[in-house]
Design a protein around this motif. Sequence first.
Motif, PDB file in Angstrom:
ATOM      1  N   LEU A 290       0.803  -1.216   0.000  1.00 13.77           N
ATOM      2  CA  LEU A 290       0.000   0.000   0.000  1.00 13.77           C
ATOM      3  C   LEU A 290       0.843   1.277   0.000  1.00 13.77           C
ATOM      4  O   LEU A 290       0.363   2.331  -0.411  1.00 13.77           O
ATOM      5  CB  LEU A 290      -1.002   0.018   1.169  1.00 13.77           C
ATOM      6  N   TRP A 291       2.075   1.234   0.461  1.00 13.12           N
ATOM      7  CA  TRP A 291       2.975   2.376   0.375  1.00 13.12           C
ATOM      8  C   TRP A 291       3.245   2.722  -1.093  1.00 13.12           C
ATOM      9  O   TRP A 291       3.404   1.827  -1.932  1.00 13.12           O
ATOM     10  CB  TRP A 291       4.320   2.063   1.018  1.00 13.12           C
ATOM     11  N   PHE A 292       3.345   4.016  -1.405  1.00 12.02           N
ATOM     12  CA  PHE A 292       3.841   4.456  -2.702  1.00 12.02           C
ATOM     13  C   PHE A 292       5.364   4.437  -2.637  1.00 12.02           C
ATOM     14  O   PHE A 292       5.952   5.055  -1.741  1.00 12.02           O
ATOM     15  CB  PHE A 292       3.353   5.875  -3.025  1.00 12.02           C
ATOM     16  N   VAL A 293       5.995   3.739  -3.572  1.00  9.53           N
ATOM     17  CA  VAL A 293       7.446   3.595  -3.561  1.00  9.53           C
ATOM     18  C   VAL A 293       8.011   4.241  -4.819  1.00  9.53           C
ATOM     19  O   VAL A 293       7.560   3.968  -5.932  1.00  9.53           O
ATOM     20  CB  VAL A 293       7.860   2.110  -3.488  1.00  9.53           C
ATOM     21  N   LYS A 294       9.019   5.080  -4.646  1.00 11.77           N
ATOM     22  CA  LYS A 294       9.635   5.793  -5.773  1.00 11.77           C
ATOM     23  C   LYS A 294      10.588   4.868  -6.529  1.00 11.77           C
ATOM     24  O   LYS A 294      11.454   4.228  -5.932  1.00 11.77           O
ATOM     25  CB  LYS A 294      10.406   7.008  -5.227  1.00 11.77           C
TER      26      LYS A 294
ATOM     27  N   GLN B 159       3.391  10.768  -6.605  1.00 14.78           N
ATOM     28  CA  GLN B 159       3.130  11.661  -5.483  1.00 14.78           C
ATOM     29  C   GLN B 159       4.432  12.070  -4.787  1.00 14.78           C
ATOM     30  O   GLN B 159       4.428  12.948  -3.934  1.00 14.78           O
ATOM     31  CB  GLN B 159       2.194  10.993  -4.477  1.00 14.78           C
ATOM     32  N   ILE B 160       5.530  11.414  -5.150  1.00 16.75           N
ATOM     33  CA  ILE B 160       6.836  11.725  -4.572  1.00 16.75           C
ATOM     34  C   ILE B 160       7.628  12.543  -5.591  1.00 16.75           C
ATOM     35  O   ILE B 160       7.707  12.186  -6.765  1.00 16.75           O
ATOM     36  CB  ILE B 160       7.590  10.437  -4.197  1.00 16.75           C
TER      37      ILE B 160
ATOM     38  N   PRO C 254      15.098  10.574  -3.764  1.00 16.28           N
ATOM     39  CA  PRO C 254      15.777   9.385  -4.300  1.00 16.28           C
ATOM     40  C   PRO C 254      14.851   8.179  -4.470  1.00 16.28           C
ATOM     41  O   PRO C 254      13.858   8.029  -3.742  1.00 16.28           O
ATOM     42  CB  PRO C 254      16.855   9.081  -3.247  1.00 16.28           C
ATOM     43  N   ASN C 255      15.192   7.338  -5.444  1.00 16.32           N
ATOM     44  CA  ASN C 255      14.498   6.062  -5.601  1.00 16.32           C
ATOM     45  C   ASN C 255      14.631   5.253  -4.321  1.00 16.32           C
ATOM     46  O   ASN C 255      15.641   5.318  -3.623  1.00 16.32           O
ATOM     47  CB  ASN C 255      15.074   5.273  -6.763  1.00 16.32           C
ATOM     48  N   GLY C 256      13.599   4.474  -4.033  1.00 15.81           N
ATOM     49  CA  GLY C 256      13.585   3.685  -2.808  1.00 15.81           C
ATOM     50  C   GLY C 256      12.905   4.392  -1.654  1.00 15.81           C
ATOM     51  O   GLY C 256      12.634   3.772  -0.617  1.00 15.81           O
ATOM     52  N   SER C 257      12.597   5.678  -1.823  1.00  9.92           N
ATOM     53  CA  SER C 257      11.830   6.403  -0.804  1.00  9.92           C
ATOM     54  C   SER C 257      10.375   5.962  -0.890  1.00  9.92           C
ATOM     55  O   SER C 257       9.911   5.526  -1.949  1.00  9.92           O
ATOM     56  CB  SER C 257      11.938   7.911  -1.033  1.00  9.92           C
TER      57      SER C 257
ATOM     58  N   ILE D 112      12.721   8.662   3.624  1.00 13.60           N
ATOM     59  CA  ILE D 112      13.797   8.731   2.636  1.00 13.60           C
ATOM     60  C   ILE D 112      14.999   7.975   3.198  1.00 13.60           C
ATOM     61  O   ILE D 112      15.861   8.553   3.872  1.00 13.60           O
ATOM     62  CB  ILE D 112      14.189  10.189   2.329  1.00 13.60           C
ATOM     63  N   PRO D 113      15.090   6.662   2.946  1.00 12.77           N
ATOM     64  CA  PRO D 113      16.171   5.860   3.525  1.00 12.77           C
ATOM     65  C   PRO D 113      17.574   6.361   3.174  1.00 12.77           C
ATOM     66  O   PRO D 113      18.480   6.285   4.000  1.00 12.77           O
ATOM     67  CB  PRO D 113      15.914   4.467   2.951  1.00 12.77           C
ATOM     68  N   GLU D 114      17.748   6.879   1.962  1.00 15.59           N
ATOM     69  CA  GLU D 114      19.080   7.301   1.534  1.00 15.59           C
ATOM     70  C   GLU D 114      19.666   8.388   2.443  1.00 15.59           C
ATOM     71  O   GLU D 114      20.883   8.472   2.631  1.00 15.59           O
ATOM     72  CB  GLU D 114      19.025   7.803   0.086  1.00 15.59           C
ATOM     73  N   GLU D 115      18.800   9.214   3.013  1.00  9.02           N
ATOM     74  CA  GLU D 115      19.257  10.279   3.905  1.00  9.02           C
ATOM     75  C   GLU D 115      18.825  10.057   5.353  1.00  9.02           C
ATOM     76  O   GLU D 115      18.923  10.956   6.184  1.00  9.02           O
ATOM     77  CB  GLU D 115      18.742  11.639   3.415  1.00  9.02           C
TER      78      GLU D 115
END
Length: 346
Positions: A268-272, A280-281, A286-289, A303-306
């Motif tokens: 259900l999460w929107f994933v980039k 919506q992102i 970054p991808n993976g957010s 935003i896992p990357e940051e």
Amino acid sequence: MILKNEKNYSSLFKDVHTHVMESAEKLGASGGALIIIQNDNLVTELYFGKQSNVIDARDVQEDTQFHIASVRKAYIGFVAAYAIYNGYFSLDDLVQQFIEDPHLSAYEGVTIRHLLTHTHGLNMIDGSKLVSEFKPGEAWAYRGPSIDLLTMIIQKTTGQSIAEIIKLHVIEPLGFQSTEWIKMSKQHTKIANVIRDADNPFWSETDVVDGSGMNMYVSAKELALWGYIHLTEGKWGGKQMIPREILQMATSIQTPNPTLPIQKNGFLWFVKDTNNSFNQIGDTVPNGSYQLLGYTNVALLVIPEENVVAVRMFNRYGSSKGYDYLSDIRSFGDTVYTCSLKPTML
């Protein structure tokens, strides 16, 4: 668990503060909140305005609970992952094996995966007729029947409701006190009243508290901490409180055909994954957010990357005239991301 409040970093996110305040004004919200966590620190905590427009309304504060609308799917997605992890059903099980009317042609080929990624094609017309808008997995559409089916299947297979599982595995072990489904017919001091147009067709009130209804209320800080648990893959206070596989499953792309040019989803999460105008992102995020947005304009972005979690809370249901929700939520994410780069440059 209490995160260290790094006030020295708060000024670095002033552009996000400005963005949220301006969005609240455009929407006509009576108040709101903003929480940002980065690198295990609470770097922004902002509360503003009132819980309603009535005279002598209570100030929005740390314990104020907001109606989070579709952001409740962060909890439903978790419970689906919990059920799969514990063997109650499988991701690619056909929905037909769990329902009382499997003969309906609309269900043909629809799996749990399709329900969780909005690729099921199911839609309800005239309030009672279930139809298939497209072949499962071949397109994407944000429709209501999937959530009703998921909550029914979860309760049927686990013997517990969404709310019961969340209470047992999230609220109690993490010590949350402002995360709950609330009977909307009752008055509560700490609730931000939902400001809405009287004729809004999507608004409905319910006293159902089993987790199936859109009456979930959460404080800004606890919603941010829920996002933080996803970011840490279940670690809390140095302990693995939730199996990491559950949260990895929920926040990674699960769309059946990820090569299609459609919005990608986890549970259900929107994933980039790529930049598209329908995302919506925002494009710079970054991808993976991953993110969820509710009809009350509440947003939870990770935003896992940051190592960032950002939550904005408003109490405006729907959009005011001239408000472009898609442009606004995309620029919110872009602003959060840009500001999140600053601490690394200190």
